[in-house]
Design an enzyme around this catalytic site. Structure first.
Site, PDB file in Angstrom:
ATOM      1  N   LYS A  99       0.832  -1.214   0.000  1.00  0.00           N
ATOM      2  CA  LYS A  99       0.000   0.000   0.000  1.00  0.00           C
ATOM      3  C   LYS A  99       0.866   1.264   0.000  1.00  0.00           C
ATOM      4  O   LYS A  99       0.595   2.196  -0.747  1.00  0.00           O
ATOM      5  CB  LYS A  99      -0.943   0.029   1.220  1.00  0.00           C
ATOM      6  CG  LYS A  99      -1.916  -1.132   1.279  1.00  0.00           C
ATOM      7  CD  LYS A  99      -2.928  -0.957   2.405  1.00  0.00           C
ATOM      8  CE  LYS A  99      -2.313  -0.866   3.777  1.00  0.00           C
ATOM      9  NZ  LYS A  99      -1.751  -2.142   4.297  1.00  0.00           N
ATOM     10  N   ARG A 154      -9.852   0.407   8.860  1.00  0.00           N
ATOM     11  CA  ARG A 154      -9.272  -0.875   9.239  1.00  0.00           C
ATOM     12  C   ARG A 154     -10.238  -1.730  10.058  1.00  0.00           C
ATOM     13  O   ARG A 154      -9.895  -2.843  10.452  1.00  0.00           O
ATOM     14  CB  ARG A 154      -8.055  -0.589  10.097  1.00  0.00           C
ATOM     15  CG  ARG A 154      -6.758  -1.057   9.509  1.00  0.00           C
ATOM     16  CD  ARG A 154      -5.672  -0.636  10.477  1.00  0.00           C
ATOM     17  NE  ARG A 154      -4.431  -1.263  10.250  1.00  0.00           N
ATOM     18  CZ  ARG A 154      -3.451  -0.727   9.534  1.00  0.00           C
ATOM     19  NH1 ARG A 154      -3.613   0.406   8.923  1.00  0.00           N
ATOM     20  NH2 ARG A 154      -2.306  -1.359   9.429  1.00  0.00           N
ATOM     21  N   ARG A 166      11.593  -5.429   5.081  1.00  0.00           N
ATOM     22  CA  ARG A 166      11.288  -4.051   4.675  1.00  0.00           C
ATOM     23  C   ARG A 166      12.206  -3.055   5.399  1.00  0.00           C
ATOM     24  O   ARG A 166      12.473  -3.193   6.585  1.00  0.00           O
ATOM     25  CB  ARG A 166       9.827  -3.744   5.023  1.00  0.00           C
ATOM     26  CG  ARG A 166       9.425  -2.315   4.723  1.00  0.00           C
ATOM     27  CD  ARG A 166       7.942  -2.181   4.635  1.00  0.00           C
ATOM     28  NE  ARG A 166       7.263  -2.253   5.927  1.00  0.00           N
ATOM     29  CZ  ARG A 166       5.964  -2.055   6.061  1.00  0.00           C
ATOM     30  NH1 ARG A 166       5.214  -1.826   5.003  1.00  0.00           N
ATOM     31  NH2 ARG A 166       5.408  -2.139   7.247  1.00  0.00           N
ATOM     32  N   ARG A 186      11.197  -0.608  10.804  1.00  0.00           N
ATOM     33  CA  ARG A 186      10.136  -0.219  11.733  1.00  0.00           C
ATOM     34  C   ARG A 186      10.091  -1.217  12.888  1.00  0.00           C
ATOM     35  O   ARG A 186      10.248  -2.413  12.673  1.00  0.00           O
ATOM     36  CB  ARG A 186       8.795  -0.212  10.984  1.00  0.00           C
ATOM     37  CG  ARG A 186       8.434   1.160  10.477  1.00  0.00           C
ATOM     38  CD  ARG A 186       7.285   1.119   9.531  1.00  0.00           C
ATOM     39  NE  ARG A 186       6.126   0.365  10.028  1.00  0.00           N
ATOM     40  CZ  ARG A 186       4.980   0.259   9.353  1.00  0.00           C
ATOM     41  NH1 ARG A 186       4.850   0.854   8.184  1.00  0.00           N
ATOM     42  NH2 ARG A 186       3.983  -0.424   9.853  1.00  0.00           N
ATOM     43  N   ARG A 237       0.315  -8.606  13.857  1.00  0.00           N
ATOM     44  CA  ARG A 237      -0.380  -7.676  12.952  1.00  0.00           C
ATOM     45  C   ARG A 237      -1.224  -8.447  11.938  1.00  0.00           C
ATOM     46  O   ARG A 237      -2.322  -8.035  11.583  1.00  0.00           O
ATOM     47  CB  ARG A 237       0.628  -6.793  12.214  1.00  0.00           C
ATOM     48  CG  ARG A 237       1.153  -5.676  13.090  1.00  0.00           C
ATOM     49  CD  ARG A 237       2.428  -5.089  12.561  1.00  0.00           C
ATOM     50  NE  ARG A 237       2.262  -4.420  11.295  1.00  0.00           N
ATOM     51  CZ  ARG A 237       3.255  -4.177  10.439  1.00  0.00           C
ATOM     52  NH1 ARG A 237       4.477  -4.560  10.720  1.00  0.00           N
ATOM     53  NH2 ARG A 237       3.037  -3.544   9.314  1.00  0.00           N
TER      54      ARG A 237
HETATM   55  P1  ADP Z   1       0.771  -1.607   7.899  1.00  0.00           P
HETATM   56  O1  ADP Z   1      -0.308  -1.368   6.887  1.00  0.00           O
HETATM   57  O2  ADP Z   1       2.063  -1.957   7.250  1.00  0.00           O
HETATM   58  O3  ADP Z   1       0.361  -2.539   8.999  1.00  0.00           O
HETATM   59  P2  ADP Z   1       0.475   1.078   9.010  1.00  0.00           P
HETATM   60  O4  ADP Z   1       1.614   2.005   8.931  1.00  0.00           O
HETATM   61  O5  ADP Z   1      -0.713   1.361   8.163  1.00  0.00           O
HETATM   62  O6  ADP Z   1       1.115  -0.325   8.696  1.00  0.00           O
HETATM   63  O7  ADP Z   1      -0.028   0.956  10.518  1.00  0.00           O
HETATM   64  C1  ADP Z   1       0.823   0.674  11.598  1.00  0.00           C
HETATM   65  C2  ADP Z   1       0.018   0.520  12.898  1.00  0.00           C
HETATM   66  O8  ADP Z   1      -0.687   1.744  13.173  1.00  0.00           O
HETATM   67  C3  ADP Z   1      -1.070  -0.544  12.887  1.00  0.00           C
HETATM   68  O9  ADP Z   1      -0.562  -1.823  13.180  1.00  0.00           O
HETATM   69  C4  ADP Z   1      -2.023   0.001  13.984  1.00  0.00           C
HETATM   70  O10 ADP Z   1      -1.547  -0.280  15.277  1.00  0.00           O
HETATM   71  C5  ADP Z   1      -1.961   1.501  13.778  1.00  0.00           C
HETATM   72  N1  ADP Z   1      -3.012   1.981  12.842  1.00  0.00           N
HETATM   73  C6  ADP Z   1      -2.800   2.534  11.603  1.00  0.00           C
HETATM   74  N2  ADP Z   1      -3.960   2.847  11.016  1.00  0.00           N
HETATM   75  C7  ADP Z   1      -4.947   2.485  11.880  1.00  0.00           C
HETATM   76  C8  ADP Z   1      -6.362   2.530  11.856  1.00  0.00           C
HETATM   77  N3  ADP Z   1      -7.035   3.009  10.796  1.00  0.00           N
HETATM   78  N4  ADP Z   1      -7.057   2.060  12.936  1.00  0.00           N
HETATM   79  C9  ADP Z   1      -6.424   1.580  14.005  1.00  0.00           C
HETATM   80  N5  ADP Z   1      -5.076   1.489  14.103  1.00  0.00           N
HETATM   81  C10 ADP Z   1      -4.342   1.940  13.053  1.00  0.00           C
END
Ligand code: ADP
Length: 223
Positions: free
Chosen positions: A13, A88, A127, A160, A171
């Site tokens: 993404k 999400r 990554r 990260r 995750r």
């Molecule tokens: P990835 O898609 O690679 O898991 P992100 O950078 O989108 O990583 O998100 C990292 C973390 O941030 C998630 O594991 C979660 O804890 C938090 N997070 C991000 N976006 C949301 C969301 N829309 N709702 C709840 N938690 C979120």
């Protein structure tokens, strides 16, 4: 145009978000980046979410929804925006429907980057990211030209915290339990597109431009 990039962690993404927003000139809104920024800046909000993020869980819906509302109300979002990592949960998806309707914004174009789960652990643990320009590399498929350094900035790349294997597995469990159900919310929409994410970033981007270009042309014709 409101674009929604949907897919599991590691589905690409972030990479596609950069390519698409450079192409269309609209802002990318990544709730993950916004939350990481709060942590780095040492804000109260950052303190509150640090633990949950580094253990692979989801931050509370209300908090993320409020953060999103504030962001999409900014003037740079007037001509559209791309959402990466939001919604999400089904609750967030319902909230987004209301928000878009309230603000007379168009219905989202949903791009689902579909990658088999067993490919994701390897992708995420290999990554690396530039802390300055945000470019994402992958030691397996897209390594930097010089090991460990960003091609653009020359700075040392970082991993990260949540890309460590045990957190990655958590995750993915969180994705299966709370985020995959969001697909059912969107699957029957007119502008829901399924994209195979286990191909090269450039190939995927071409498929995405092939989807969006005709929609842009239609929009222009309608104005
Ligand atoms: P990835 O898609 O690679 O898991 P992100 O950078 O989108 O990583 O998100 C990292 C973390 O941030 C998630 O594991 C979660 O804890 C938090 N997070 C991000 N976006 C949301 C969301 N829309 N709702 C709840 N938690 C979120």
């Amino acid at each position: 145009m409101v674009l929604l990039l949907f897919g599991p962690p590691g589905s690409g993404k972030g990479t596609q978000s950069r390519l698409i927003t450079n192409w269309l000139g609209i802002p990318a809104i990544s709730t993950g980046d916004m939350l990481r920024f709060e942590i780095q800046a040492g804000t109260k909000l950052g303190e509150a979410v640090r633990c949950i993020m580094t253990s692979g869980g989801l931050v509370g819906d209300d908090l993320v929804n409020q953060m999103l509302v504030r962001r999409v109300s900014q003037p740079d979002c007037l001509n559209g925006f791309l959402l990466d990592g939001y919604p999400r949960t089904v609750y967030q998806a319902e909230y987004l429907d209301c928000l878009l309707a309230d603000q007379a914004l168009p219905k989202p174009i949903i791009l689902h980057l579909d990658v088999p789960l067993d490919a994701l652990v390897g992708r995420l643990t290999s990554r690396r990211q530039c802390p300055i320009c945000g470019t994402i590399y992958n030691l397996l498929h897209q390594p930097p030209k010089k090991a460990g350094l960003c091609d653009n900035e020359g700075t040392a790349l970082i991993t990260r915290k949540d890309d460590q294997e045990d957190v990655v597995r958590e995750r993915l469990r969180t994705y299966e339990a709370q985020t995959r159900p969001v697909l059912a919310h969107y699957q029957d929409r007119k502008h829901f597109y399924q994209i195979r994410g286990d191909r090269s970033p450039q190939y995927i981007f071409e498929e995405i431009t092939g989807i969006i270009e005709p929609l842009l042309a239609k929009n222009l014709a309608a104005n």
